[in-house]
Design an enzyme around this catalytic site. Structure first.
Site, short mmCIF file in Angstrom:
data_model
loop_
_atom_site.label_atom_id
_atom_site.label_comp_id
_atom_site.label_asym_id
_atom_site.label_seq_id
_atom_site.Cartn_x
_atom_site.Cartn_y
_atom_site.Cartn_z
N HIS A 107 52.76 40.03 -25.17
CA HIS A 107 51.77 39.83 -24.12
C HIS A 107 50.65 40.86 -24.33
O HIS A 107 50.93 41.96 -24.82
CB HIS A 107 52.47 40.07 -22.78
CG HIS A 107 51.69 39.73 -21.55
ND1 HIS A 107 50.67 40.53 -21.08
CD2 HIS A 107 51.79 38.69 -20.68
CE1 HIS A 107 50.18 40.00 -19.97
NE2 HIS A 107 50.83 38.89 -19.71
N CYS A 151 47.94 35.00 -22.07
CA CYS A 151 47.80 36.44 -22.36
C CYS A 151 48.51 36.81 -23.65
O CYS A 151 49.09 37.90 -23.77
CB CYS A 151 48.34 37.31 -21.22
SG CYS A 151 47.49 37.06 -19.68
N ASP A 196 59.52 45.46 -23.11
CA ASP A 196 58.77 44.78 -22.07
C ASP A 196 59.70 43.71 -21.51
O ASP A 196 59.93 42.68 -22.14
CB ASP A 196 57.51 44.18 -22.69
CG ASP A 196 56.77 43.25 -21.73
OD1 ASP A 196 57.32 42.94 -20.65
OD2 ASP A 196 55.66 42.82 -22.07
N LYS A 240 57.81 38.55 -10.93
CA LYS A 240 58.45 37.54 -11.79
C LYS A 240 59.95 37.47 -11.55
O LYS A 240 60.68 36.76 -12.22
CB LYS A 240 58.15 37.84 -13.26
CG LYS A 240 56.66 37.67 -13.57
CD LYS A 240 56.34 37.95 -15.01
CE LYS A 240 54.84 37.75 -15.21
NZ LYS A 240 54.41 38.07 -16.57
N GLN A 269 59.74 39.13 -18.70
CA GLN A 269 60.31 37.77 -18.68
C GLN A 269 61.83 37.77 -18.68
O GLN A 269 62.45 36.71 -18.59
CB GLN A 269 59.82 36.97 -19.90
CG GLN A 269 58.34 36.63 -19.86
CD GLN A 269 57.96 35.77 -18.66
OE1 GLN A 269 58.78 35.05 -18.09
NE2 GLN A 269 56.71 35.86 -18.27
#
Ligand code: PLP
Length: 415
Positions: free
Chosen positions: A130, A371, A207, A233, A210
């Site tokens: 991202h 993104c 990261d 999220k 998700q």
């Protein structure tokens, strides 16, 4: 629990009742929300927790001696403990509340990476990051003379782990990569990748934006040095997120922003800083957001990851087969290990047109570069349509998406 005995689809119907927004009717049609990788909808538990906080508890934290201030501080710090348990951190002081994944990564870039980087040093990323996990590193590279090295992916969107091993070396100062790719859904083999980096003494940031809503995350089992994610999220509020860091790193890092709450004493000659995690939380934090995030985690706990994973995987498999059956639809991202994200292109029709015709039918998908422009470049597409799943999505909704795509093709005379 009784719920677990039900069939998946029945379970999903029970869960759906927890999300009031699913009753809205865009253009008079039932809302089919398949844009969960952008943000998830919120259950009553989260909405009520925030409202109740403002109704009954609102006060600034860590400051007042009065009853409300103590109550608010208590609730805020209990939320931190809830987050620590959720990702199995060793201690709540390793949990820094931030605005979201983006801010968490920027914090590490500026407070951890920048002071350690010199010309010739390298940071290793992947092609499927991202922008939030690319641009902060580019900024510190510009400031320090360090450079980025990028792990390639194959045509399925799977990382080339041999190339990764070759990229690691004496100049590598940090590896930063997505646990799960937001553009393709690839679940990266992060445990192995961390092990390889650690064998060379290289710290790793994951990261997790998700990942946290789709698989159980155990930062100690992963042994990652930093883990970043956003509340919104994970069925929680916007404006709240988490940076997990090993306390040895966080302790050694200078503060990122200065202000109230992050100090112990201030004078014009010398200021001393607060201890972890407050050293990194300058100013009044998003107290209601932290409480809402903890409510989302508690809600999650009542459902359980095994039920969510089973349900989402069944749906992903179903949607993959159904979409691949449509003439002219091509999935982008077909890794063996995938989470509930379906990125695709439709022959001869721009993703934005697909998205807006689907929207007329009440179907919310994302269309664009998500993104992740380097991913679009890698797969030689200007944009993709992305349908992304959450615990409340059903087989009927996938059927509606398939029908909607047939309409899109008719509209453009491709049928
Ligand atoms: C959404 C997302 C981000 C950015 O999260 P924000 O909440 O916008 O800060 C970063 N990385 C990935 C993989 C994402 O999906």
């Amino acid at each position: 629990m009784k719920r677990i005995d039900l069939e998946h689809e029945d379970l999903v119907r029970v869960w759906r009742r927890d999300f009031p927004i699913l009753d809205t009717r865009p253009n008079g049609k039932p809302l089919i929300y398949l844009d969960n990788a952008a943000t998830t909808q919120k259950p009553f538990h989260v909405i009520e927790a925030e409202a109740n906080y403002y109704r009954n508890t609102n006060s600034n934290v860590h400051r007042g001696v009065h009853w409300l201030a103590e109550r608010a501080t208590d609730a805020y710090e209990r939320s931190r403990a809830t987050v620590a348990r959720f990702i199995n951190a060793a201690h709540p002081s390793e949990i820094v509340f931030v605005r979201g994944t983006t801010e968490a990564i920027n914090l590490v870039a500026h407070s951890f990476a920048r002071p350690r980087l010199q010309p010739g040093d390298e940071i290793v990323l992947t092609t499927i990051e991202h922008h939030s996990n690319i641009v902060p590193w580019q900024i510190v590279c510009e400031q320090t003379g360090a450079t980025l090295k990028v792990v390639p992916v194959d045509d399925t969107g799977t990382l080339d782990v041999d190339a990764y091993a070759r990229l690691l070396g004496p100049h590598t100062k940090l590896v930063a990569l997505a646990h799960i790719s937001n553009a393709l859904g690839t679940v990266n083999p992060v445990r192995n990748m961390i092990e390889q980096a650690h064998a060379l003494g290289i710290p790793v940031l994951l990261d997790g934006a998700q990942a946290v809503a789709h698989l159980p995350v155990d930062v100690r089992a992963l042994d990652c040095d930093f883990y970043a994610f956003s509340g919104h999220k994970l069925y929680g509020p916007t404006g709240i997120g988490v940076l997990y860091g090993k306390s040895t790193w966080l302790d050694a890092m200078p503060p990122w922003q200065g202000g109230g709450d992050m100090i112990r004493t201030v004078s014009f000659e010398k200021t001393t800083y607060n201890e972890l995690p407050w050293k990194f939380e300058a100013g009044t934090p998003n107290i209601a957001g932290a409480i809402g995030l903890a409510a989302a985690i508690d809600y999650f706990g009542t459902i359980g990851f095994s039920a969510i994973e089973a349900s989402e995987h069944a749906l992903l498999d179903y949607a993959t087969v159904e979409l691949q059956r449509i003439d002219g639809v091509k999935l982008i991202g077909t890794a063996a290990d995938k989470s509930g994200i379906l990125s695709f292109v439709v022959d001869g029709i721009h993703a934005h047109d697909v998205g807006s015709i689907l929207s007329d039918a009440g179907i919310a998908v994302r269309a664009g570069h998500h993104c992740a422009m380097p991913v679009m470049t890698r797969f030689k597409v200007p944009a993709t349509v992305r349908a992304s799943l959450a615990l409340y999505n059903t087989h009927e909704e996938i059927d509606a998406l398939v029908k909607g795509l047939a309409r899109v093709k008719e509209w453009f005379g491709h049928e």
